[in-house]
Design an enzyme around this catalytic site. Structure first.
Site, short mmCIF file in Angstrom:
data_model
loop_
_atom_site.label_atom_id
_atom_site.label_comp_id
_atom_site.label_asym_id
_atom_site.label_seq_id
_atom_site.Cartn_x
_atom_site.Cartn_y
_atom_site.Cartn_z
N HIS A 394 0.83 -1.21 0.00
CA HIS A 394 0.00 0.00 0.00
C HIS A 394 0.87 1.26 0.00
O HIS A 394 0.34 2.37 -0.10
CB HIS A 394 -1.00 -0.02 1.17
CG HIS A 394 -0.46 0.40 2.50
ND1 HIS A 394 -0.12 -0.50 3.48
CD2 HIS A 394 -0.21 1.62 3.03
CE1 HIS A 394 0.32 0.15 4.55
NE2 HIS A 394 0.27 1.45 4.30
N ASP A 442 -0.13 -7.48 1.78
CA ASP A 442 0.39 -6.11 1.74
C ASP A 442 1.92 -6.14 1.74
O ASP A 442 2.57 -5.83 2.73
CB ASP A 442 -0.15 -5.35 2.96
CG ASP A 442 0.10 -3.85 2.87
OD1 ASP A 442 0.50 -3.39 1.79
OD2 ASP A 442 -0.10 -3.17 3.90
N SER A 537 4.31 2.69 8.01
CA SER A 537 3.99 1.62 7.07
C SER A 537 5.17 1.23 6.22
O SER A 537 5.99 2.06 5.85
CB SER A 537 2.87 2.05 6.14
OG SER A 537 1.65 1.84 6.76
#
Ligand code: ARG
Length: 595
Positions: A394, A442, A537
């Site tokens: 992502h 992911d 992230s």
């Protein structure tokens, strides 16, 4: 990176005190219950049922190392082709009369042609004879074992000393019984004068007894008895442990370090171990004598940790046979290529505090990279060696490949340090099953552009190791998350922060319907004070094994809010993507095991 505030830190000693006083009063009750249970350990409390359902055997590379003539493919040890063996070695002769350049070549060939077994080392002369037979008085299946070694004229009885199911399984295999032995009972000595016997020691993975180690024992001794496996004499299903290969063994013999099943399935899903055995944190029981013997038997390496410098490379008596195949096996292992990852160049003594949320220094996280997109650090990433960085799917888009800049050795992006390096990106590989709405899969790979035609190196960086098995770390293990993400109150952060979190089990209770066990993992602290947050992230959750080797266990992926105990941080479970990463970057870049 969310860190605890000072107020809640002050509360910590109080909470700990409360906890202490509770355990002090509660423990005796708990103990007593436990003691009652352990009078007769029902094997069921030793066994992990969820793990058993995965039907692991000696060929499950999630649980054990493959043999040096095997490699791990899709979780199973499969044979290499003979040419993939190290060339170094001496000739061996097979039972089909063929001679092979090395033991490894024979063993890999044997996978294709199971009846070409090892016969002896050296050339085939056509004269050598190896034979295993059972000597019995009566009509029943119990017998004394006799072995005729190629190097001896006469066959000899095997000594009872050192004899057990491990050896008996190999002997029965030689006698034509694929499920090995049923038992090793005491058998009366025959009425003749026997003043010498053969002591035999096996690992249990041999396919012929002549691959085991033999020594002569003089004097009148007890002899080895054996009954090979047959279904009618095996314990009934309700009293048995059901091996993956179909064999039934007495339930009490599971998780005792002895490979009774023959396929090791009775030793691979153990919450603890009984008898003279050692519990690998991966849930495997191994014989106690494998502890500190200089060979890593647990995939987690705990059998060779804390040996206090007392590793004793087993110096057994010399084998009667000219070449010892166990020694040869270890030698082949030592010839396989090695690699280095997860070990920092110099240890910092600065990081003394146990509670994290601390400022990182140069060299603390040499695998951490920053992904710059637009005018700030958009995500973290992890250097895994060669030209490769792992991040969250992502975080990146293939169409933006030319707009990313990867920084290594970065600490503060307002006050850049001198160790800093940067690279542009050549290619973005997003997992083909990445789901942007559920965050499943992911994970993405970034291939860095080489600065010149030279090899792709990242000065000052150290690759994090990649976990090849989901059993390398267990729930509650303390791991470290790091990044440039937001702090409490959504404050922007300019320098690299890190915090200690533990792995959390059963995470679907926090995220019903959104947590996918196979692909995701959770980590956090009990009070939620340490957590990843927006901007972290793609960055690392790393765990250290007993030998202080650092593995990339998770990639910061998502989480509801930041730093709420009822919503732990969710990470991409990297071990699930080991094969996927290997397919793109090449297996030998990321592992030295099971290759
Ligand atoms: N998705 C977030 C990001 O883009 C990471 C969130 C992690 N959140 C958490 N509470 N652990 O940076």
């Amino acid at each position: 990176m969310q860190v605890p505030d000072v107020a809640s830190m002050r509360l910590l000693p109080v909470v700990l005190l409360l906890l202490c006083s509770c355990t002090r009063f509660c423990r005796p009750h708990y103990r007593k219950e436990n003691e009652k249970k352990s009078e007769l350990p029902p094997a069921s409390d030793l066994l992990d049922t969820k793990c058993l359902a995965e039907r692991h055997t000696h060929r499950s590379c999630d649980k054990v190392f493959c043999q040096p003539w095997q490699k791990c493919i899709g979780g199973t040890c499969l044979c290499k082709l003979p040419y993939q063996c190290p060339k170094n070695g001496t000739r061996v002769c097979a039972t089909n009369g063929k001679s092979f350049l090395t033991y490894c070549q024979l063993k890999s060939f044997q996978c294709l042609q199971p009846d070409s077994k090892f016969l002896n080392s050296g050339e085939c002369t056509g004269q050598e004879k190896f034979d295993v037979s059972l000597h019995h008085e009566g009509p029943d299946s119990v017998g004394l074992l006799r072995v005729k070694l190629t190097v001896l004229e006469e066959s000899m009885y095997v000594c009872k000393d050192g004899w057990g199911m491990t050896q008996a399984n190999v002997a029965c295999l030689d006698l034509g019984n694929p499920l090995g032995a049923l038992d090793t009972p005491d058998v009366a000595r025959p009425d003749i004068n026997i003043d010498e016997c053969l002591h035999v020691s096996c690992r249990g993975t041999e396919t012929s007894l002549t691959e085991c180690t033999f020594t002569r024992r003089a004097g009148v001794q007890e002899l080895a008895g054996v009954v090979c496996y047959n279904d009618s004499e095996a314990p009934p299903a309700e009293k048995a442990f059901q091996c993956v290969n179909g064999k039934r063994i007495p339930r009490g013999k599971a998780c005792d370090g002895v490979n009774d099943c023959g396929d090791q399935s009775d030793e691979l899903c153990c919450t603890r171990c009984q008898g003279a055995s050692f519990h690998c944190s991966s849930g495997v029981c191994i014989p106690q004598q494998y502890r500190c013997n200089g060979e890593r038997d647990c995939i987690t390496g705990d059998d060779e940790a804390n040996c206090g410098g007392a590793e004793r490379p087993v110096t057994s008596e010399p084998n009667l046979l000219p070449l010892d195949m166990d020694t040869e096996r270890k030698r082949i292992k030592s010839l396989l290529p090695t690699m280095s990852c997860g070990v920092k160049q110099h240890m910092h003594s600065r990081r003394k505090r146990v509670v994290g949320g601390s400022q990182a220094h140069v060299g603390d996280f040499p695998w951490q990279v920053a992904i710059k997109y637009g005018d700030g650090i958009s995500c973290g990433g992890i250097y895994i060696g060669g030209c490769w960085v792992v991040t969250a799917a992502h975080c990146v888009r293939a169409s933006r490949v030319r707009q990313y800049i990867i920084f290594s050795s970065l600490i503060d992006w307002i006050k850049p340090n001198t160790e800093l390096h940067f690279r542009l990106v050549n290619k973005v590989i997003i997992h083909e099953n990445y789901n942007g709405s559920t965050y499943q899969n992911d994970i993405a790979l970034l291939q860095l552009k080489m600065p010149s035609l030279k090899e792709c190196e990242m000065p000052g960086s150290v690759p994090a190791c990649l976990p090849w098995s989901p059993y390398l770390f267990q729930p509650n293990h303390k791991c470290i998350v790091s990044g440039w993400g937001r702090e409490k109150g959504n404050l922007r952060v300019f320098s690299l922060k890190w915090g200690e979190v533990h792995l959390i089990n059963n995470c679907s209770q926090f995220y019903p319907g959104r947590y996918f066990e196979k692909e995701m993992l959770c980590a956090g602290t009990d009070d939620g004070s340490i957590d990843a947050c927006k901007g972290d992230s793609g960055g690392p959750l790393v765990c250290q094994d007993v030998n202080n080797v650092t593995y990339l266990w998770g990639i910061v992926s998502w989480g509801e809010n930041c730093g709420k105990p009822e919503f732990p941080g969710v990470y991409t479970k990297v071990s699930n993507y080991f094969d996927w990463i290997g397919r793109h970057v090449g297996r030998s870049l990321i592992t030295q095991y099971n290759l």
